[in-house]
Motif scaffolding. Structure first.
Motif, PDB file in Angstrom:
ATOM      1  N   GLY A  14       0.809  -1.209   0.000  1.00 43.12           N
ATOM      2  CA  GLY A  14       0.000   0.000   0.000  1.00 43.12           C
ATOM      3  C   GLY A  14       0.843   1.259   0.000  1.00 43.12           C
ATOM      4  N   GLY A  15       1.924   1.236   0.758  1.00 43.96           N
ATOM      5  CA  GLY A  15       2.801   2.404   0.791  1.00 43.96           C
ATOM      6  C   GLY A  15       3.424   2.673  -0.568  1.00 43.96           C
ATOM      7  N   THR A  18       0.905   4.194  -2.882  1.00 45.00           N
ATOM      8  CA  THR A  18       0.665   5.596  -2.537  1.00 45.00           C
ATOM      9  C   THR A  18       1.759   6.486  -3.099  1.00 45.00           C
ATOM     10  OG1 THR A  18      -0.487   4.911  -0.519  1.00 45.00           O
ATOM     11  CG2 THR A  18       0.286   7.192  -0.641  1.00 45.00           C
ATOM     12  N   PHE A  21       1.233   6.886  -6.766  1.00 48.50           N
ATOM     13  CA  PHE A  21       0.095   7.786  -6.990  1.00 48.50           C
ATOM     14  C   PHE A  21       0.492   9.238  -6.774  1.00 48.50           C
ATOM     15  CE2 PHE A  21      -3.538  10.158  -5.420  1.00 48.50           C
ATOM     16  CZ  PHE A  21      -4.532   9.841  -6.316  1.00 48.50           C
ATOM     17  N   ALA A  22       1.230   9.480  -5.713  1.00 45.91           N
ATOM     18  CA  ALA A  22       1.584  10.855  -5.372  1.00 45.91           C
ATOM     19  C   ALA A  22       2.496  11.477  -6.429  1.00 45.91           C
ATOM     20  CB  ALA A  22       2.256  10.879  -3.998  1.00 45.91           C
ATOM     21  N   GLY A  68      -0.332  -1.460  -7.932  1.00 44.53           N
ATOM     22  CA  GLY A  68      -0.471  -0.029  -7.657  1.00 44.53           C
ATOM     23  C   GLY A  68       0.175   0.821  -8.727  1.00 44.53           C
ATOM     24  N   THR A  72      -2.126   3.368 -11.290  1.00 49.98           N
ATOM     25  CA  THR A  72      -1.993   4.812 -11.089  1.00 49.98           C
ATOM     26  C   THR A  72      -2.354   5.618 -12.329  1.00 49.98           C
ATOM     27  OG1 THR A  72      -0.333   4.510  -9.352  1.00 49.98           O
ATOM     28  CG2 THR A  72      -0.366   6.641 -10.487  1.00 49.98           C
TER      29      THR A  72
END
Length: 611
Positions: A14-15, A18, A21-22, A68, A72
């Motif tokens: 998850g990290g 993220t 995504f950021a 992830g 994105t």
């Protein structure tokens, strides 16, 4: 470490998602950072994900990080065309997965990366236009190289053998890239430029084969896949780069080169690929090239000599090179049968599906048959252009040459296949003689050659029929000494006699009709009497009862013809001459028959009386 990886996997994944995504949002949506900075940050996140997955031996971390990363751009799509940004991002993700392949054998990670990259690639290509070619093509090449290496990198580094899924991924990647590159290059530069792509692919996989053999790796399936892909793309290059007329020539040369390379490296797989390519060459030769050059295109009406000679030379090259390639292939196979093994050992190769000896004979037979078919059509076309009257006898000589070659092979090998080929050509020669030559010489129902009598045509008919009779006589002489072939030899003796009989009857009948019509019927009777006398003498000399009886039967036919046909047709003077000659011949036959009757008389054994 593995247990810790299972516990920390969800949080780490998850990290990582993220962070992806950021960075992407900051660069692509809010424009807070430059694309170069975003590219560097995504690279660091990718390296971090790979390091964590390897450090904690957690495939879950890798899978979550990849999911992830690939989701994105889907969630933050701006709807604008930005091929360099999106494809650069995908390339960074793929490079990170490639780095994982160096240490870990995680096929699921590879397949997720493969699927995610190409799914986003094709989704973005909906906005593609030819003006974006220079932006898209380099990334397509990079994706191809990336996923081609990803399928086998771990196996090569750790000396493990590939499996079926690895090979399927390798083939699928090659197929996708070929389709993509064709769709990109062909609309912009034409199909001939696509040949550069396929040639580069052939060179790419050829380098893989070279490196594989140089490192002496043992992985039969992977090596065969490399060789097969190199061969396939090299074969595809030919029709893309050249016109249809030269495809067969190029593939024939390519097959010979493959066969030569197969002998040098000792690869049975590459040799069988050459066999397959030779089969395609033979198919194109007979189904496409021959109709295109001879059947579908009628000969031009009186073309200039220079133009016709140019076409003749072009046909000689188009058909001659595939024939020469097959003959050279047979020669190479003979040499390879006695050669030592090459760099490719048996563990990296396939079983020998076709023996070199069988392939050699097939190649020789194929080359010979292709040469015969080509010369048959070429003689019909070319001789018909330069001097049509000699076309029929020259084609007959070609058939006799084919019969002679197969007869020699039969006498040398004594094989049923050679015998069947020989008899097949003999049957074709007879069909040609009866079904084409006689109608071509305009034989009428009265057993005459129609039209004015020509000594030129008579000479050509002598060559045509005389060559056939001479060959049948030679075949009889060669087969008669063999006890097991005496029946076959007797058949050729019969064919020779019948052929000579028919030829002389037709020619004599036509000649007398043209110059001595009053003697025509009696002249034929005299000719037949000479034949009957020759058969009787030959049957007595060789003690062959059927030949002797054939002579007597022919004498009976002549006698019937004299009394029921000749008496009504002959003039008085010619009637006297014919009867005198017939009488002399009949007396000679009777004298010979009576003089030598002891030679063929059969003495019946006297039965012993019972006591």
């Amino acid at each position: 470490a593995r247990c810790l990886g299972l516990e920390l996997g969800p949080g780490l994944g998850g990290g990582l998602a993220t962070l992806y995504f950021a960075v992407f949002a900051a660069a692509g949506r809010f424009h807070l950072i430059e694309p170069t900075t975003a590219f560097a940050l995504m690279s660091l996140v990718t390296l971090l994900a790979g390091w964590l997955a390897v450090r904690f031996d957690s495939i879950l971390v890798a899978v979550l990080g990849i999911l992830g990363g690939y989701l994105t751009p889907v969630m933050l799509s701006t709807g604008t065309v930005n091929f360099p940004g999106l494809f650069g991002y995908l390339l960074v993700l793929g490079a990170g997965v490639l780095g994982l392949c160096w240490w870990k054998n995680w096929p699921l990670v590879n397949y997720l990366s493969f699927f995610g990259t190409y799914a986003l690639f094709f989704a973005a290509m909906s906005d593609y236009e030819p003006r974006y070619f220079r932006q898209v093509m380099p990334f397509a090449v990079a994706f191809f190289v990336l996923f081609s290496t990803m399928t086998f990198l771990y196996k090569i580094v750790n000396q493990a053998k590939s499996n079926l899924l690895d090979l399927l991924a390798l083939l699928l990647n090659a197929g996708i890239f070929f389709g993509v590159s064709y769709g990109l290059v062909e609309p912009t530069y034409g199909s001939k430029r696509v040949a550069l792509v396929t040639l580069a692919l052939a060179a790419f996989y050829t380098l893989h084969v070279y490196g594989f053999l140089r490192r002496k790796l043992v992985d039969r399936e992977l090596l065969i896949a490399f060789i097969g892909l190199a061969s396939f793309f090299l074969a595809v290059t030919v029709p893309l780069a050249i016109s249809n007329e030269w495809i067969t020539v190029s593939w024939a040369l390519q097959a010979a080169v493959m066969l030569w390379i197969a002998g040098k490296i000792g690869s049975r797989f590459l040799r069988h690929v050459a066999y397959l390519l030779y089969a395609i060459v033979i198919f194109r030769f007979g189904v496409l090239d021959l109709p295109r050059n001879f059947l579908d295109v009628p000969p031009a009406i009186d073309p200039p000599w220079s133009a016709y000679l140019r076409l003749l030379l072009e046909r000689a090259v188009v058909f001659g090179i595939p024939i020469a390639s097959l003959a050279a292939g047979a020669r190479l196979l003979r040499l390879q049968a006695a050669a030592v093994d090459g760099p490719v050992d048996s563990e990296n190769d396939i079983p020998n599906l076709i023996r070199e000896r069988d392939a050699t004979w097939l190649a020789l037979g194929g080359a010979g048959f292709m040469l015969f078919v080509y010369l048959h059509f070429e003689l019909q076309r070319t001789v018909g252009y330069f001097y049509p009257p000699i076309r029929t006898p020259l084609v007959t000589l070609l058939w006799i040459a084919a019969c002679a070659v197969t007869l020699r092979a039969f006498l040398k090998t004594d094989s049923r296949l050679a015998c069947g080929l020989f008899l097949g050509f003999v049957g074709g020669l007879l069909v040609k003689l009866v079904g084409f030559d006689l109608p071509g010489w305009n034989v009428t129902e009265s057993f005459l050659y129609a039209g004015a009598y020509s000594f030129r045509d008579a000479l050509l008919r002598l060559v045509d029929f005389g060559a056939v009779v001479g060959f049948f006589t030679a075949a009889y002489a060669l087969l008669a000494p063999r006890v097991e072939q005496r029946r076959l030899a007797a058949g050729f003796a019969v064919l020779a006699v019948v052929g000579l009989f028919v030829y002389l009857t037709l020619e004599t009948n036509t000649f007398l009709h043209a110059y001595l019509e009053g003697l025509r019927s009696g002249g034929i009777s005299i000719l037949w009497s000479l034949f009957a006398l020759a058969l009787i003498v030959g049957g007595i000399a060789r003690r062959v009862r059927p030949v002797r009886y054939a002579g007597l039967t022919l004498f009976a036919v002549v006698a019937w013809k004299v009394f029921f046909v000749d008496l009504a047709r002959l003039d008085q003077f010619y009637r006297i001459v014919a009867f005198l000659l017939l009488g002399v011949l009949a007396l000679c036959g009777s004298f010979v028959y009576l003089r030598f009757r002891e030679a063929f008389a059969v003495v019946e054994p006297i039965a012993e009386k019972k006591p």
